[in-house]
Design a protein around this motif. Structure first.
Motif, PDB file in Angstrom:
ATOM      1  N   LEU A 205      29.112 -14.298 103.240  1.00 14.37           N
ATOM      2  CA  LEU A 205      30.439 -13.711 103.066  1.00 14.37           C
ATOM      3  C   LEU A 205      31.506 -14.716 103.464  1.00 14.37           C
ATOM      4  CD1 LEU A 205      29.995 -10.110 104.536  1.00 14.37           C
ATOM      5  CD2 LEU A 205      29.943 -10.810 102.136  1.00 14.37           C
ATOM      6  N   ARG A 206      32.460 -14.934 102.588  1.00 16.53           N
ATOM      7  CA  ARG A 206      33.567 -15.830 102.916  1.00 16.53           C
ATOM      8  C   ARG A 206      34.328 -15.280 104.118  1.00 16.53           C
ATOM      9  NH1 ARG A 206      34.684 -19.463  98.665  1.00 16.53           N
ATOM     10  NH2 ARG A 206      33.414 -19.042  96.809  1.00 16.53           N
ATOM     11  N   SER A 207      34.753 -16.161 105.000  1.00 20.70           N
ATOM     12  CA  SER A 207      35.491 -15.862 106.235  1.00 20.70           C
ATOM     13  C   SER A 207      34.593 -15.323 107.343  1.00 20.70           C
ATOM     14  CB  SER A 207      36.629 -14.850 105.993  1.00 20.70           C
ATOM     15  OG  SER A 207      37.517 -15.325 105.006  1.00 20.70           O
ATOM     16  N   ILE A 208      33.357 -14.935 107.012  1.00 19.04           N
ATOM     17  CA  ILE A 208      32.434 -14.398 108.018  1.00 19.04           C
ATOM     18  C   ILE A 208      31.263 -15.344 108.237  1.00 19.04           C
ATOM     19  CG2 ILE A 208      30.916 -12.476 108.646  1.00 19.04           C
ATOM     20  CD1 ILE A 208      33.870 -11.778 108.667  1.00 19.04           C
ATOM     21  N   GLY A 209      30.654 -15.784 107.141  1.00 16.49           N
ATOM     22  CA  GLY A 209      29.515 -16.679 107.233  1.00 16.49           C
ATOM     23  C   GLY A 209      28.239 -16.029 106.724  1.00 16.49           C
ATOM     24  N   LEU A 210      27.116 -16.574 107.137  1.00 18.29           N
ATOM     25  CA  LEU A 210      25.817 -16.120 106.661  1.00 18.29           C
ATOM     26  C   LEU A 210      25.324 -14.945 107.498  1.00 18.29           C
ATOM     27  CD1 LEU A 210      23.854 -17.060 104.417  1.00 18.29           C
ATOM     28  CD2 LEU A 210      22.609 -18.330 106.182  1.00 18.29           C
ATOM     29  N   LEU A 211      24.898 -13.885 106.813  1.00 14.00           N
ATOM     30  CA  LEU A 211      24.392 -12.684 107.480  1.00 14.00           C
ATOM     31  C   LEU A 211      22.933 -12.462 107.121  1.00 14.00           C
ATOM     32  CD1 LEU A 211      27.290 -10.183 106.638  1.00 14.00           C
ATOM     33  CD2 LEU A 211      27.153 -11.746 108.587  1.00 14.00           C
ATOM     34  N   ASN A 212      22.154 -11.967 108.074  1.00 15.29           N
ATOM     35  CA  ASN A 212      20.813 -11.477 107.790  1.00 15.29           C
ATOM     36  C   ASN A 212      20.924  -9.957 107.735  1.00 15.29           C
ATOM     37  OD1 ASN A 212      18.108 -10.378 108.197  1.00 15.29           O
ATOM     38  ND2 ASN A 212      17.480 -12.474 108.631  1.00 15.29           N
ATOM     39  N   VAL A 213      20.845  -9.394 106.533  1.00 20.64           N
ATOM     40  CA  VAL A 213      21.121  -7.969 106.363  1.00 20.64           C
ATOM     41  C   VAL A 213      20.048  -7.098 107.016  1.00 20.64           C
ATOM     42  CG1 VAL A 213      22.423  -8.355 104.239  1.00 20.64           C
ATOM     43  CG2 VAL A 213      19.973  -7.850 104.103  1.00 20.64           C
ATOM     44  N   VAL A 214      18.832  -7.619 107.140  1.00 20.85           N
ATOM     45  CA  VAL A 214      17.771  -6.842 107.791  1.00 20.85           C
ATOM     46  C   VAL A 214      18.043  -6.734 109.290  1.00 20.85           C
ATOM     47  CG1 VAL A 214      15.310  -6.785 108.343  1.00 20.85           C
ATOM     48  CG2 VAL A 214      16.053  -7.370 106.033  1.00 20.85           C
ATOM     49  N   ARG A 215      18.482  -7.847 109.892  1.00 17.83           N
ATOM     50  CA  ARG A 215      18.797  -7.816 111.323  1.00 17.83           C
ATOM     51  C   ARG A 215      20.022  -6.928 111.599  1.00 17.83           C
ATOM     52  NH1 ARG A 215      16.501 -11.883 114.517  1.00 17.83           N
ATOM     53  NH2 ARG A 215      14.468 -12.402 113.617  1.00 17.83           N
ATOM     54  N   LEU A 216      20.966  -6.930 110.660  1.00 15.69           N
ATOM     55  CA  LEU A 216      22.186  -6.155 110.871  1.00 15.69           C
ATOM     56  C   LEU A 216      22.000  -4.670 110.581  1.00 15.69           C
ATOM     57  CD1 LEU A 216      25.068  -8.374 109.417  1.00 15.69           C
ATOM     58  CD2 LEU A 216      24.814  -7.594 111.773  1.00 15.69           C
ATOM     59  N   TYR A 217      21.294  -4.361 109.449  1.00 21.71           N
ATOM     60  CA  TYR A 217      21.264  -2.979 108.962  1.00 21.71           C
ATOM     61  C   TYR A 217      19.862  -2.379 108.858  1.00 21.71           C
ATOM     62  CZ  TYR A 217      26.010  -4.315 107.729  1.00 21.71           C
ATOM     63  OH  TYR A 217      27.308  -4.757 107.789  1.00 21.71           O
ATOM     64  N   GLY A 218      18.832  -3.147 109.221  1.00 22.63           N
ATOM     65  CA  GLY A 218      17.483  -2.608 109.179  1.00 22.63           C
ATOM     66  C   GLY A 218      16.771  -2.892 107.864  1.00 22.63           C
ATOM     67  N   ARG A 219      15.473  -2.564 107.820  1.00 22.26           N
ATOM     68  CA  ARG A 219      14.655  -2.864 106.644  1.00 22.26           C
ATOM     69  C   ARG A 219      15.159  -2.171 105.392  1.00 22.26           C
ATOM     70  NH1 ARG A 219      12.517  -7.237 106.519  1.00 22.26           N
ATOM     71  NH2 ARG A 219      11.714  -6.456 104.544  1.00 22.26           N
ATOM     72  N   LYS A 220      15.804  -1.052 105.537  1.00 27.55           N
ATOM     73  CA  LYS A 220      16.270  -0.302 104.365  1.00 27.55           C
ATOM     74  C   LYS A 220      17.336  -1.057 103.588  1.00 27.55           C
ATOM     75  CE  LYS A 220      19.992   2.351 106.634  1.00 27.55           C
ATOM     76  NZ  LYS A 220      20.300   1.275 107.553  1.00 27.55           N
ATOM     77  N   ALA A 221      17.910  -2.115 104.158  1.00 24.39           N
ATOM     78  CA  ALA A 221      18.977  -2.857 103.496  1.00 24.39           C
ATOM     79  C   ALA A 221      18.471  -3.911 102.522  1.00 24.39           C
ATOM     80  CB  ALA A 221      19.881  -3.521 104.543  1.00 24.39           C
ATOM     81  N   PHE A 222      17.153  -4.107 102.477  1.00 15.72           N
ATOM     82  CA  PHE A 222      16.624  -5.206 101.653  1.00 15.72           C
ATOM     83  C   PHE A 222      15.338  -4.775 100.958  1.00 15.72           C
ATOM     84  CE2 PHE A 222      13.645  -8.744 101.198  1.00 15.72           C
ATOM     85  CZ  PHE A 222      14.393  -9.626 100.429  1.00 15.72           C
ATOM     86  N   GLN A 223      15.147  -5.275  99.724  1.00 16.81           N
ATOM     87  CA  GLN A 223      13.843  -5.167  99.078  1.00 16.81           C
ATOM     88  C   GLN A 223      13.545  -6.467  98.345  1.00 16.81           C
ATOM     89  OE1 GLN A 223      14.449  -1.617  96.542  1.00 16.81           O
ATOM     90  NE2 GLN A 223      13.843  -2.884  94.807  1.00 16.81           N
ATOM     91  N   ASP A 224      12.272  -6.755  98.175  1.00 15.56           N
ATOM     92  CA  ASP A 224      11.829  -8.071  97.734  1.00 15.56           C
ATOM     93  C   ASP A 224      12.128  -8.341  96.263  1.00 15.56           C
ATOM     94  OD1 ASP A 224      10.568 -10.351  98.965  1.00 15.56           O
ATOM     95  OD2 ASP A 224       8.938 -10.079  97.540  1.00 15.56           O
ATOM     96  N   GLU A 225      12.070  -7.314  95.435  1.00 11.79           N
ATOM     97  CA  GLU A 225      12.247  -7.501  93.984  1.00 11.79           C
ATOM     98  C   GLU A 225      12.650  -6.189  93.349  1.00 11.79           C
ATOM     99  OE1 GLU A 225       7.533  -6.898  92.844  1.00 11.79           O
ATOM    100  OE2 GLU A 225       8.302  -8.905  93.271  1.00 11.79           O
ATOM    101  N   THR A 226      13.170  -6.263  92.129  1.00  9.03           N
ATOM    102  CA  THR A 226      13.537  -5.059  91.398  1.00  9.03           C
ATOM    103  C   THR A 226      13.549  -5.351  89.908  1.00  9.03           C
ATOM    104  OG1 THR A 226      15.172  -3.265  91.244  1.00  9.03           O
ATOM    105  CG2 THR A 226      16.041  -5.494  91.426  1.00  9.03           C
ATOM    106  N   ARG A 227      13.252  -4.356  89.114  1.00 11.14           N
ATOM    107  CA  ARG A 227      13.359  -4.516  87.664  1.00 11.14           C
ATOM    108  C   ARG A 227      14.837  -4.452  87.273  1.00 11.14           C
ATOM    109  NH1 ARG A 227      10.679  -0.782  82.807  1.00 11.14           N
ATOM    110  NH2 ARG A 227      11.737  -1.878  81.105  1.00 11.14           N
ATOM    111  N   ILE A 228      15.298  -5.437  86.515  1.00  8.08           N
ATOM    112  CA  ILE A 228      16.704  -5.508  86.131  1.00  8.08           C
ATOM    113  C   ILE A 228      16.964  -4.583  84.944  1.00  8.08           C
ATOM    114  CG2 ILE A 228      18.583  -6.990  85.349  1.00  8.08           C
ATOM    115  CD1 ILE A 228      17.599  -7.573  88.191  1.00  8.08           C
ATOM    116  N   THR A 229      17.926  -3.662  85.124  1.00  5.82           N
ATOM    117  CA  THR A 229      18.276  -2.748  84.035  1.00  5.82           C
ATOM    118  C   THR A 229      19.746  -2.820  83.641  1.00  5.82           C
ATOM    119  OG1 THR A 229      18.523  -0.989  85.685  1.00  5.82           O
ATOM    120  CG2 THR A 229      16.437  -1.096  84.522  1.00  5.82           C
ATOM    121  N   LEU A 230      20.583  -3.393  84.505  1.00  7.16           N
ATOM    122  CA  LEU A 230      22.005  -3.522  84.186  1.00  7.16           C
ATOM    123  C   LEU A 230      22.524  -4.897  84.616  1.00  7.16           C
ATOM    124  CD1 LEU A 230      23.887  -0.207  85.115  1.00  7.16           C
ATOM    125  CD2 LEU A 230      23.678  -1.247  82.858  1.00  7.16           C
ATOM    126  N   ASP A 231      23.400  -5.452  83.800  1.00  5.07           N
ATOM    127  CA  ASP A 231      24.044  -6.737  84.092  1.00  5.07           C
ATOM    128  C   ASP A 231      25.541  -6.478  84.183  1.00  5.07           C
ATOM    129  OD1 ASP A 231      24.110  -9.690  84.226  1.00  5.07           O
ATOM    130  OD2 ASP A 231      25.143  -9.506  82.311  1.00  5.07           O
TER     131      ASP A 231
END
Length: 310
Positions: A205-231
């Protein structure tokens, strides 16, 4: 074309090597495995020689019931084609004859760490090979899973892709990749979005820096992969560039021959972009189920007109 080796399979599935320890660098190029049933009875017209060969209880039992000479012939006919390796799911018992042939032809013979149901093991191995050998490309953007729907968020540098992703994460959705999104073509209809390992779980994030979303918000904030359906393409606001039509038609973006529905969202101070992405995802899902709000609206108008004419 991407390549993986027999050794990769040994490590991934904790396989035991019975023969061919010095042949584990053999390359596997095909994303499917094969059970040589017809080949053991002499039919080789469509034998996929470059695929990993799986031997389950049916194949091993059949070979065990043959006479010594007949078994030698049947196995010899197959190992003659030098497939990348054989994997037996039945354990080491009754494989002495197969060990001899594979050792003679320098073909790796592997077994699962414990006997497994072959019909359950094959989909796992197929899935791994399909993903690892899939054609892939990397694009600049963000990949999110929004309400179970895989979405690419693209736009020029600094337009607000990562900030929008952060808002979506705060609303309970999941990050897949930020900055570099790896796309894998699993089939003529399926594109998988994932990260490049180095950026896994990170959001910049600009002005904030690099975040680890799992450390900040827990495992529910991240998943390894997803099927792309919208661009979704984020662009700067241009007056009168978009029209307030009842229903916007989808355009499409082509990724390795797979066409993904594409939507443009223009940015303006105070506009809830994350909310619009949520709406776009849910509206796409409703359309996939055959529902159109515009069509229902028009039916109501027509019904009202008909009632007025009566």
């Amino acid at each position: 074309m991407k390549k993986i080796t027999v050794e990769d399979l040994v490590q991934k599935f904790s396989l035991k090597v019975l023969t061919g320890e010095d042949q584990l660098q053999k390359v596997i190029t095909q994303p499917r495995v094969h059970r040589p049933g017809l080949e053991f009875v002499g039919h080789f017209d469509f034998f996929p020689t470059e695929q990993v060969q799986i031997l389950g209880r049916k194949e091993v039992t059949y070979l065990h019931k043959l006479s010594h000479e007949e078994r030698k012939l049947r196995i010899g006919n197959i190992v003659h084609y030098h497939p990348p390796c054989f994997i037996a799911t039945t354990g080491e018992e009754d494989l002495t004859y197969l060990i001899h042939h594979c050792a003679e032809q320098e073909i790796p013979l592997l077994i699962t760490s414990k006997p497994q149901i072959t019909s359950e093991f094959i989909p796992r191995l197929d899935g791994y090979l399909t993903k690892e050998l899939a054609p892939e490309m990397a694009i600049h953007g963000v990949c999110m899973n929004v309400s179970g729907i895989g979405i690419l968020i693209r736009g020029s540098s600094g337009v607000g892709k990562s900030e929008t992703a952060h808002t979506l994460i705060r609303r309970g959705h999941r990050l897949v990749a930020d900055d570099i999104v790896v796309l894998k073509r699993l089939s003529p209809q399926t594109i998988l979005g994932t990260h490049d390992e180095k950026t896994k779980e990170f959001l910049a994030l600009r002005s904030i820096g690099l975040l680890n979303v799992v450390r900040l918000y827990g495992r529910k904030a991240f998943q390894d992969e997803t099927r792309i359906t919208l661009d979704i393409h984020l662009t700067k606001w241009e007056k009168d560039a978009l029209y307030n039509e009842l229903e916007q038609e989808f355009h499409y973006t082509d990724y390795m021959g797979v066409k993904i529905p594409s939507i443009e969202i223009q940015l303006q101070p105070g506009r809830d972009v994350a909310g619009l992405i949520e709406v776009a995802a849910n509206n796409w899902y409703l359309k996939e189920q055959g529902y159109s709000a515009a069509e229902e609206f028009m039916r109501r108008i027509e019904a009202d007109i008909t009632k007025s004419d009566m």
